[in-house]
Design a protein around this motif. Structure first.
Motif, PDB file in Angstrom:
ATOM      1  N   UNK A 197     -17.641 -55.370 -21.866  1.00 19.13           N
ATOM      2  CA  UNK A 197     -18.526 -56.497 -21.618  1.00 19.13           C
ATOM      3  C   UNK A 197     -18.534 -56.912 -20.157  1.00 19.13           C
TER       4      UNK A 197
ATOM      5  N   UNK B 256      -4.607 -55.897 -26.389  1.00 21.00           N
ATOM      6  CA  UNK B 256      -5.492 -55.970 -25.226  1.00 21.00           C
ATOM      7  C   UNK B 256      -6.834 -55.323 -25.543  1.00 21.00           C
ATOM      8  N   UNK B 257      -6.944 -54.714 -26.712  1.00 17.95           N
ATOM      9  CA  UNK B 257      -8.199 -54.072 -27.103  1.00 17.95           C
ATOM     10  C   UNK B 257      -8.533 -52.867 -26.245  1.00 17.95           C
ATOM     11  N   UNK B 258      -7.529 -52.135 -25.771  1.00 16.55           N
ATOM     12  CA  UNK B 258      -7.823 -50.954 -24.956  1.00 16.55           C
ATOM     13  C   UNK B 258      -8.569 -49.931 -25.803  1.00 16.55           C
TER      14      UNK B 258
ATOM     15  N   UNK C  98     -10.713 -46.460 -15.310  1.00 16.77           N
ATOM     16  CA  UNK C  98      -9.824 -46.704 -16.453  1.00 16.77           C
ATOM     17  C   UNK C  98      -8.873 -45.520 -16.641  1.00 16.77           C
TER      18      UNK C  98
ATOM     19  N   UNK D 157     -10.812 -59.717 -26.345  1.00 12.12           N
ATOM     20  CA  UNK D 157     -10.833 -58.450 -25.603  1.00 12.12           C
ATOM     21  C   UNK D 157     -11.663 -57.336 -26.245  1.00 12.12           C
ATOM     22  N   UNK D 158     -11.835 -57.325 -27.540  1.00 15.49           N
ATOM     23  CA  UNK D 158     -12.581 -56.230 -28.167  1.00 15.49           C
ATOM     24  C   UNK D 158     -14.066 -56.552 -28.315  1.00 15.49           C
TER      25      UNK D 158
ATOM     26  N   UNK E  36     -18.561 -53.063 -27.767  1.00 13.27           N
ATOM     27  CA  UNK E  36     -18.676 -54.481 -27.400  1.00 13.27           C
ATOM     28  C   UNK E  36     -17.615 -54.870 -26.374  1.00 13.27           C
ATOM     29  N   UNK E  37     -16.494 -54.129 -26.359  1.00 21.83           N
ATOM     30  CA  UNK E  37     -15.417 -54.498 -25.435  1.00 21.83           C
ATOM     31  C   UNK E  37     -15.790 -54.210 -23.978  1.00 21.83           C
TER      32      UNK E  37
ATOM     33  N   UNK F  42     -13.840 -54.077 -17.863  1.00 25.79           N
ATOM     34  CA  UNK F  42     -14.216 -52.703 -17.537  1.00 25.79           C
ATOM     35  C   UNK F  42     -15.457 -52.679 -16.650  1.00 25.79           C
TER      36      UNK F  42
ATOM     37  N   UNK G 251      -2.924 -45.939 -20.647  1.00 27.66           N
ATOM     38  CA  UNK G 251      -1.457 -45.985 -20.555  1.00 27.66           C
ATOM     39  C   UNK G 251      -0.776 -45.224 -21.688  1.00 27.66           C
ATOM     40  N   UNK G 252      -1.544 -44.527 -22.495  1.00 26.79           N
ATOM     41  CA  UNK G 252      -0.918 -43.779 -23.600  1.00 26.79           C
ATOM     42  C   UNK G 252      -1.729 -42.527 -23.931  1.00 26.79           C
TER      43      UNK G 252
ATOM     44  N   UNK H 164      -1.596 -52.013 -25.804  1.00 28.28           N
ATOM     45  CA  UNK H 164      -2.986 -51.544 -25.889  1.00 28.28           C
ATOM     46  C   UNK H 164      -3.765 -52.157 -27.062  1.00 28.28           C
TER      47      UNK H 164
END
Lengths: 466, 483
Positions: free
Chosen positions: B324, A42-44, B100, A87-88, B321-322, B328, B103-104, A39
């Motif tokens: 983009x 990957x910038x989750x 989305x 990614x972020x 910013x992610x 997502x 996963x955690x 995560x």
């Protein structure tokens, strides 16, 4: 007159660590796409970076090896830009408060001043297939240091020489494996000529590309200036196949990275004690080591410089000497035949320093000729066996049997009456010719000293035919 | 049939531990109530019946085996939908995060692993708002009057507790997002010190201001939840390396040695005199309980809001910013990357406004960015507060300048931002602060706020618990949802 450029380099060096900069993903190269991700890299959303202390240790080693001043407190910043491999939407780097400042790299043409050295994370990698672009995030979050020179280089060849010297230090101190083809050493070059705008060539991934692209830019810019044109500020990339620079992102210079102090990380505090410890861990670097070789082993500056090019070679030299070999023959062997065999490449193993010392001893004793020694060394490389065992298996040991040599010499004298007559008539050069023939006859194995003695003896016994 | 509506968490825990109550029974009660009231208040984005019952059954089974479990084991909860839950959609009330599934689990969720998850509570999109009106999943109704806002951004988290749909919930507070909705809904909301609760797994709004905290019926309930979720997390570099105090012990102490400051500018200028009067009355009550009350000065209302907007929008724009369009939201297919980026953004109006503001705030332009100006103001406010806390132990002030406003009121953005004017200083300075019910106006709850020095949550708990033992505001329920 050839135009002089003002060149500054930004070098990105991947640090040798087990884990990434802000997560615990492994850093091994060549794994399947997107198998070294989590995560964080990957910038989750909701993931947080945690600084890898190992990366700090290695970066610190780099800073000290390059003579930088380490900042007691450095900070991380977010550098924002949009690119699919990021990614972020931002890269974590050190903008305002870098890990270290100053420093220099000694090169054959003089010392190059560094501006700064800072930690940052790598981005992912785009893979363009026919109709689509895929992203591999294995590289995302790998630990890098960016090393920035002052604008103090003036030519393409200087830039290349600088990179080679830098690479030497980085390899020496075990900071990076510096494999440009794997992306663990990358370079951006800034270049301008007096009176012109500055261009930046991005992502140069070989020494050759650095040198050629800068040569091209210097020529291009000086041509433009000579014609009264202005050189626009531009970001370029090097097109290897067309051998020219190509504009990349024309609006790049207008980019506003909107730097933001990274709120998810604390300031990085490095106290004097940590610096001292890192300094103790630093290996002896090439320059001081070469100086010591001259002083301690009586080597020539030329010899010392070549032997200290890589840490492996310098270590090997000292181990061979420690195993009993005399320094100069050891230096000659390593610099000559050993280097030649290493450069030939292939899947060969460097013989152990002990067996190299053994080889030198055999040569010294006269039990093996120079020619045979070369052959033995080649076999040592190929098989990894010791000199002794190779000699006992092959007929490479020197021929020192008096009787055998007498027979051999007698035959040469009998079969070459004219040169013999010449020699006896006073032409001393003919002796060398006859020696050569005898040596050839022995397959290069004849003990030269003994052979010479026998030849002289036999020739004086010859009747003189007038 | 046991009535759970006003039951304390401690009582529930006792019943569960003694075997008089099964976690499944308790969880089913809250699930049923959550589902039946969902149409009325829209307080959830997702209700997670299966996951809740699975956890409840596991807890019951472990109890049957005689295992020692955490105090809150078996007591169900709701989570604001910006707190990551493994395998359960976490939307931030935005279309951008459609599909989305984290996963955690957030660290705070891991620490509450034995609490059945009733569902993910509705909120303002990306926590940008003070009304829960900006949700892409529709507005939340206030259980006291469903035509009114429950506040925001943790509006759903406050509404589920007020409506008796959850014994407690977690919200997040960046600039009042726990305290203002708690005040609007007549429940207790607690924002811990910055660094007390791990932010790992919290989808960030403004990383340097965000903090997860509990919303519950009472201060005592909040103390129990705090005990569970506080503590250092190696996964959050900004979480404090400090031992967590025994919060239950703090509840046993009174306020006789506490000095409480009343900020006079705030009370004098409060747009609703009923609210300032309720806070003044509360001060007198606490004085009666032994506290020493004095007037203090917090003369930076204008700077507070300005600094907050510059910092929160800048960090927010960075954190968002992610989104983009590459990974997502619905991907806009277009030959050019630029069009792909612009076309894939499906943010709501308020988020877009703040992204513009934040991007501008971070732009260097000539010289210093607005963000840096905001940070300087923040420094000044923080050091002023530090000086105040050399004189007093606690500050007592309104939680919000208004009571719950009507959903159709259409407040202009600035008036909307003004909702958090009293809450923001605690975020800027990283202080713990708490909102507790202290009165009513026209049938709507009024909340007061207490603020303490950093990492002195214990002082808030002492004063808040003392207050709630002497009053019954926290025990009142909206008539609309009689329990």
């Amino acid at each position: 007159m050839k135009a002089e450029g003002v060149i500054g380099l930004e070098v990105h060096v991947q640090l040798l660590t087990k884990e990434k900069l802000f997560c615990t993903c492994p850093t091994d190269f060549g794994a399947g796409a997107n198998t070294r991700v989590c995560p964080v890299c990957l910038g989750l959303p909701g993931s947080l970076p945690v600084l890898n202390p190992e990366a700090v240790t290695v970066a610190l080693r780099a800073a000290l090896a390059l003579g930088c001043t380490v900042n007691n407190i450095s900070r991380f910043d977010r550098k924002h830009y949009f690119y699919p491999d990021l990614p972020k939407g931002y890269q974590i780097t050190q903008h305002q408060h870098p890990l270290a400042q100053g420093g220099r790299v000694d090169t054959p043409f003089g010392s190059v001043d560094l501006d700064r050295l800072h930690l940052e994370e790598d981005a992912g990698k785009l893979m363009h297939t026919g109709e689509s672009t895929l992203i591999d995030f294995n590289r995302s979050g790998l630990p890098l240091v960016e090393i920035v020179t002052g604008p103090c280089l003036t030519s393409a060849s200087q830039a290349r020489a600088f990179l080679e010297s830098l690479r030497q230090v980085l390899l020496y101190a075990n900071i990076s494996d510096c494999r440009m083809e794997e992306g663990s050493l990358r370079c951006d070059a800034n270049i301008s000529l007096r009176g012109g705008g500055r261009t930046e060539i991005k992502n140069l991934n070989s020494f050759k590309a650095v040198e050629r692209s800068l040569e091209f830019e210097i020529a291009r810019q000086s041509r433009m200036l000579a014609q009264g044109e202005t050189v626009p500020v531009q970001t370029l990339r090097w097109d290897e196949t067309q051998a020219r620079t190509v504009p990349m992102r024309p609006k790049e210079m207008a980019l506003d990275y909107r730097y933001l102090l990274e709120p998810d990380l604390l300031p990085l505090v490095i106290d004097a004690e940590i610096v001292d410890r890192a300094r103790e861990d630093l290996p002896e670097l090439p320059r001081p080591r070469a100086a010591r070789f001259i002083k301690e082993y009586g080597l020539s500056p030329q010899n010392a410089a070549v032997l200290t090019l890589t840490r492996e070679m310098a270590d090997c030299f000292e181990q061979v000497v420690a195993a009993g070999a005399a320094p100069r023959p050891a230096a000659n062997l390593l610099q000559g035949e050993v280097s030649r065999l290493i450069n030939q490449g292939g899947k060969q193993s460097l013989p152990s320093p002990h067996s190299l010392a053994e080889l030198l001893a055999l040569q010294e004793q006269g039990s093996i000729s120079v020619t045979a020694a070369k052959e033995v060394l080649a076999q040592m490389f190929a098989s990894g066996q010791s000199a002794d065992s190779i000699l006992s298996r092959n007929s490479l040991s020197q021929l020192s049997d008096r009787h055998a040599l007498e027979n051999l010499a007698q035959a040469v004298i009998a079969n070459n009456p004219n040169p013999v007559a010449d020699y006896l008539g006073g032409k001393k050069q003919a002796f060398g010719y006859l020696m050569g023939l005898a040596m050839k006859e022995s397959g290069g194995r004849a003990n030269p000293g003994l052979l010479k003695e026998i030849m002289v003896q036999l020739l004086t016994k010859q009747p003189i035919n007038k | 049939m046991i009535k759970f509506g006003l039951m304390s968490l401690r009582r529930m825990a006792e019943l569960l531990q003694s075997g008089k109550l099964m976690a499944r029974e308790l969880t089913e009660h809250y699930l049923d109530r959550s589902e039946s009231l969902q149409g009325k208040f829209n307080a959830y984005i997702t209700i997670t019946r299966d996951r809740a019952l699975k956890t409840a059954d596991q807890v019951d089974e472990l109890r049957r085996q005689g295992r020692e479990l955490s105090t809150l084991a078996g007591i169900p909860m709701a989570l604001k939908d910006n707190i990551s839950t493994q395998g359960v959609a976490t939307t931030c009330a935005s279309k951008v995060l459609a599909g989305y599934i984290p996963p955690f689990d957030a660290t705070a969720v891991k620490k509450l692993a034995d609490s059945p998850l009733l569902g993910k509570a509705n909120m303002d999109e990306f926590a940008m708002g003070s009304s829960s009106l900006t949700s892409a999943f529709g507005p939340v109704g206030n259980p006291w009057d469903r035509k009114r806002s429950p506040g925001g951004s943790s509006g759903g988290s406050a509404a589920v507790v007020a409506a008796g749909c959850a014994p407690f919930s977690l919200g997040s507070d960046t600039g009042g997002s726990i305290r203002q909705p708690a005040a609007f809904c007549g429940v207790t909301g607690f924002k811990p010190s910055f660094g007390r609760v791990s932010r790992k797994g919290l989808l960030p709004l403004a990383s340097s201001l965000d903090q997860i905290g509990p919303i519950a019926r009472s201060v005592e309930d909040c103390a129990l939840v705090l005990q569970a979720i506080c503590g250092h997390d190696p996964g959050d570099s900004t979480s404090a390396r400090l031992p967590v105090p025994d919060f239950a012990a703090a509840l046993r102490e009174d306020v006789s040695d506490l000095a409480i400051g009343l900020p006079e500018e705030i009370l004098d200028n409060c747009p609703d005199s009923r609210i300032s009067a309720a806070v003044e009355a509360a001060a007198r009550e606490l004085e009666g309980a032994g506290a020493k009350i004095s007037r203090v000065s917090m003369p930076y209302e204008r700077e507070t809001l300005a600094a907050y907007m510059l910092i929160a929008t800048a960090e927010g724009a960075s954190n968002l910013a992610r989104y983009d369009g590459v990974a997502y939201g619905c991907r806009h297919t277009s030959p050019s990357w630029e069009e792909m980026y612009t076309g894939s953004r499906v943010f709501g109006e308020e988020v877009r406004r703040r992204l513009m503001l934040g991007t501008f705030s971070l732009s260097a332009g000539s010289g210093c960015s607005s963000y840096e100006l905001g940070q300087r103001a923040r420094q000044k406010i923080s050091s002023h507060l530090a000086k105040l806390f050399a004189e007093v132990d606690l500050l007592l002030l309104p939680a919000a300048p208004f009571v719950a406003f009507r959903l159709d009121e259409e407040l202009d953005p600035l008036t909307m931002y003004y909702n958090d004017i009293y809450a923001i200083p605690a975020n800027l300075a990283g202080l713990p602060a708490m909102s507790v019910p202290c009165g009513e106006k026209g049938g709507l709850p009024v909340g007061m706020q207490m603020m303490a020095p950093r990492f002195r949550e214990d002082l808030l708990l002492r004063a808040g618990y003392t207050w709630q033992r002497r009053t019954d505001w926290h025990l009142r329920c909206p008539r609309e949802v009689e329990q």
